[in-house]
Design a protein around this motif. Sequence first.
Motif, PDB file in Angstrom:
ATOM      1  N   GLY A   1       0.808  -1.220   0.000  1.00  0.00           N
ATOM      2  CA  GLY A   1       0.000   0.000   0.000  1.00  0.00           C
ATOM      3  C   GLY A   1       0.834   1.259   0.000  1.00  0.00           C
TER       4      GLY A   1
ATOM      5  N   ARG B   1       2.509   4.829  -1.060  1.00  0.00           N
ATOM      6  CA  ARG B   1       1.890   6.073  -1.516  1.00  0.00           C
ATOM      7  C   ARG B   1       1.863   6.136  -3.043  1.00  0.00           C
TER       8      ARG B   1
ATOM      9  N   ARG C   1      -0.927   3.884  -4.346  1.00  0.00           N
ATOM     10  CA  ARG C   1      -2.241   4.500  -4.090  1.00  0.00           C
ATOM     11  C   ARG C   1      -2.483   5.674  -5.038  1.00  0.00           C
ATOM     12  N   THR C   2      -1.461   6.488  -5.251  1.00  0.00           N
ATOM     13  CA  THR C   2      -1.600   7.632  -6.154  1.00  0.00           C
ATOM     14  C   THR C   2      -1.923   7.162  -7.570  1.00  0.00           C
TER      15      THR C   2
ATOM     16  N   VAL D   1      -5.525   5.958  -7.676  1.00  0.00           N
ATOM     17  CA  VAL D   1      -6.457   7.085  -7.629  1.00  0.00           C
ATOM     18  C   VAL D   1      -6.505   7.782  -8.989  1.00  0.00           C
TER      19      VAL D   1
ATOM     20  N   ALA E   1      -7.735   1.797  -3.765  1.00  0.00           N
ATOM     21  CA  ALA E   1      -6.753   2.805  -3.345  1.00  0.00           C
ATOM     22  C   ALA E   1      -7.031   3.302  -1.932  1.00  0.00           C
ATOM     23  N   VAL E   2      -8.300   3.510  -1.598  1.00  0.00           N
ATOM     24  CA  VAL E   2      -8.677   4.013  -0.277  1.00  0.00           C
ATOM     25  C   VAL E   2      -8.396   2.980   0.803  1.00  0.00           C
ATOM     26  N   THR E   3      -8.613   1.701   0.498  1.00  0.00           N
ATOM     27  CA  THR E   3      -8.449   0.665   1.524  1.00  0.00           C
ATOM     28  C   THR E   3      -7.018   0.193   1.685  1.00  0.00           C
ATOM     29  N   LEU E   4      -6.125   0.561   0.758  1.00  0.00           N
ATOM     30  CA  LEU E   4      -4.735   0.144   0.905  1.00  0.00           C
ATOM     31  C   LEU E   4      -4.085   0.892   2.054  1.00  0.00           C
ATOM     32  N   ARG E   5      -3.537   0.169   2.924  1.00  0.00           N
ATOM     33  CA  ARG E   5      -2.800   0.730   4.051  1.00  0.00           C
ATOM     34  C   ARG E   5      -1.504  -0.046   4.180  1.00  0.00           C
TER      35      ARG E   5
END
Length: 192
Positions: free
Chosen positions: A19, A21, A24-25, A28, A184-188
């Motif tokens: 996850g 950044r 995720r970017t 998104v 993307a929102v749930t990836l941590r």
Amino acid sequence: MDMKRSFLDDPATDPLVLGTRAVRTMLVLRAVLAVAFGLVALFLPDLTLLALAIAFGVYAIIDGVATVIDAFRRRRRTRWWLGLLGGLAGVAAGVIALIWPGITAVALAIVVGIWAVVTGLAELATAFRLRRARGRIWLLALAGALSVAAGAVILVWPEAGAIGLAVLIGVFALVYGATLGALAVTLRPLTR
């Protein structure tokens, strides 16, 4: 057993699972582009075939380039070429749509259908490879399955016409974009 290869193939070390950044970017960006393209196709279904071909061409090239870049970032992994294949299919589909924007609805439907199937299969392969990883990898599998299903429907009924194609592509792009956005929102980042 080759220790370097086993580390690189470990789902726990994959950027998608971690996850990061950058991942995720990228997700998104792809989600926003898909939703924007879907909204244009749905709210303006009477667009001429020329405008639809150009809109699809631009979207497919941007999405394909993003996927190729991501594949090259992960080229040390054994199946990195699947992402490369999906990205190159997107770029090729976009270039074809831009070079021959006056192609018929049937030809555009076939280009879009093949692109959606290839992209979906690449995403399903990635999700399958990462299936043991913690997190929301099932969302990537769902996005891949949606892409394959939409591509199959388009390939089965390519004569649906430009407006029908616009609506079908619009719905697919909205659902696909929403799914990538949810991923993307749930990836941590994983905590050890």
